[in-house]
Design a protein around this motif. Structure first.
Motif, PDB file in Angstrom:
ATOM      1  N   VAL A 123      15.595  14.912   7.585  1.00  0.00           N
ATOM      2  CA  VAL A 123      14.989  14.144   6.498  1.00  0.00           C
ATOM      3  C   VAL A 123      15.178  12.643   6.734  1.00  0.00           C
ATOM      4  N   LEU A 124      16.349  12.244   7.197  1.00  0.00           N
ATOM      5  CA  LEU A 124      16.569  10.831   7.511  1.00  0.00           C
ATOM      6  C   LEU A 124      15.593  10.368   8.593  1.00  0.00           C
ATOM      7  N   GLU A 125      15.424  11.179   9.613  1.00  0.00           N
ATOM      8  CA  GLU A 125      14.483  10.845  10.700  1.00  0.00           C
ATOM      9  C   GLU A 125      13.061  10.729  10.160  1.00  0.00           C
ATOM     10  N   ALA A 126      12.660  11.642   9.277  1.00  0.00           N
ATOM     11  CA  ALA A 126      11.313  11.600   8.707  1.00  0.00           C
ATOM     12  C   ALA A 126      11.083  10.315   7.918  1.00  0.00           C
ATOM     13  N   CYS A 127      12.146   9.767   7.331  1.00  0.00           N
ATOM     14  CA  CYS A 127      12.034   8.560   6.507  1.00  0.00           C
ATOM     15  C   CYS A 127      12.262   7.275   7.294  1.00  0.00           C
ATOM     16  N   SER A 128      12.632   7.390   8.545  1.00  0.00           N
ATOM     17  CA  SER A 128      13.051   6.204   9.313  1.00  0.00           C
ATOM     18  C   SER A 128      11.944   5.180   9.522  1.00  0.00           C
ATOM     19  N   SER A 129      10.686   5.583   9.432  1.00  0.00           N
ATOM     20  CA  SER A 129       9.592   4.628   9.635  1.00  0.00           C
ATOM     21  C   SER A 129       9.163   3.938   8.341  1.00  0.00           C
ATOM     22  N   ILE A 189      13.626  14.934  -1.955  1.00  0.00           N
ATOM     23  CA  ILE A 189      13.167  13.910  -1.010  1.00  0.00           C
ATOM     24  C   ILE A 189      11.911  14.377  -0.288  1.00  0.00           C
ATOM     25  N   ILE A 190      11.896  15.617   0.141  1.00  0.00           N
ATOM     26  CA  ILE A 190      10.713  16.138   0.828  1.00  0.00           C
ATOM     27  C   ILE A 190       9.510  16.119  -0.115  1.00  0.00           C
ATOM     28  N   THR A 191       9.718  16.432  -1.381  1.00  0.00           N
ATOM     29  CA  THR A 191       8.622  16.348  -2.355  1.00  0.00           C
ATOM     30  C   THR A 191       8.167  14.903  -2.508  1.00  0.00           C
ATOM     31  N   PHE A 224       3.546   9.766   0.877  1.00  0.00           N
ATOM     32  CA  PHE A 224       3.458   8.926   2.066  1.00  0.00           C
ATOM     33  C   PHE A 224       2.724   9.699   3.163  1.00  0.00           C
ATOM     34  N   GLU A 225       2.155   8.994   4.087  1.00  0.00           N
ATOM     35  CA  GLU A 225       1.424   9.622   5.196  1.00  0.00           C
ATOM     36  C   GLU A 225       2.402  10.014   6.306  1.00  0.00           C
ATOM     37  N   LEU A 226       3.339  10.904   5.970  1.00  0.00           N
ATOM     38  CA  LEU A 226       4.369  11.303   6.929  1.00  0.00           C
ATOM     39  C   LEU A 226       4.387  12.809   7.100  1.00  0.00           C
ATOM     40  N   GLN A 227       4.773  13.223   8.268  1.00  0.00           N
ATOM     41  CA  GLN A 227       5.021  14.639   8.502  1.00  0.00           C
ATOM     42  C   GLN A 227       6.339  14.992   7.818  1.00  0.00           C
TER      43      GLN A 227
END
Length: 168
Positions: free
Chosen positions: A24-30, A145-147, A152-155
Motif C-alpha cells: 500500500v505504501l508503494e502504491a501511494c508513493s507517486s 486506504i485501498i478504498t 486516484f488514477e492508481l493501480q
C-alpha cells in the motif's frame, strides 16, 4: 495450541501485515503531498492521516508488548509524521514485532497485560491477542486506504492474505 505453533502463526501474520503495508505504501508513493493530505471523508480523513494512525497504533501496541505493568494508551491524535518518515520508520516496527515474537516464551505470549484505554476503561488480554489486534487493526485501515485510492488514477495493490501466501 502449543506455543511454538502460536508463535509461528503470529510471525506469519505479522510478516503478512508488513508485506501488505509495504504494498500500500508503494502504491501511494507517486502521490503528491497534497493528494496524500486531501480530505477524502473517511474516518481519519486522508491517506496520510490514516497511515499516521495505523503506524502509531502499531508503535503503541509494540511498546505495550514489551511493557511489564499496566500502561495507558496515549490520548490525542497520532504524531504528524510525513509520508516519507513513515516509510522509513515502519520497517523498524515490523522488526520489533518479529524480534519480540522470536524471543517470546509461552509465558510471554500468554501473560495477561492490562492497558488503560483513552476512555479510562481497562483492557486486559494475553499478549498474543495484542499482536492479533495490531494485525487486524492494520488490515482494517489498509482496506480503507485501498478504498480511498479509488479516487486516484492508481493501480490498487492486492493485499489479500492469499496473495501473500502465493508469493511467500
Amino acid at each position: 495450541m502449543p506455543t511454538s505453533h502460536l508463535r509461528e502463526l503470529l510471525l506469519a501474520h505479522t510478516g503478512y501485515s508488513a508485506w501488505a503495508t509495504r504494498q500500500v505504501l508503494e502504491a501511494c508513493s507517486s502521490l503528491t503531498e497534497e493528494e496524500l493530505a486531501r480530505d477524502l471523508g473517511f474516518s481519519h480523513s486522508s491517506l496520510l492521516q490514516t497511515f499516521r494512525h495505523s503506524h502509531d497504533a502499531e508503535r503503541v501496541w509494540l511498546d505495550r508488548l514489551v511493557a511489564v505493568g499496566k500502561g495507558r494508551l496515549p490520548l490525542g491524535p497520532a504524531p504528524e509524521h510525513s509520508f516519507e518518515s513513515l516509510v522509513q520508520s515502519w520497517p523498524g516496527l515490523w522488526e520489533g514485532y518479529r524480534r519480540w515474537l522470536d524471543g517470546a516464551s509461552e509465558e510471554d505470549l500468554t501473560f495477561e497485560l492490562c492497558t488503560v484505554l483513552p476512555d479510562d476503561a481497562v483492557f486486559c488480554v494475553p499478549r498474543w491477542q495484542i499482536v492479533l489486534h495490531a494485525i487486524n487493526h492494520s488490515s482494517f485501515h489498509r482496506g480503507q486506504i485501498i478504498t480511498m485510492l479509488r479516487g486516484f488514477e492508481l493501480q490498487r495493490p492486492n493485499t489479500d492474505l492469499t496473495a501473500y501466501y502465493a508469493t511467500h
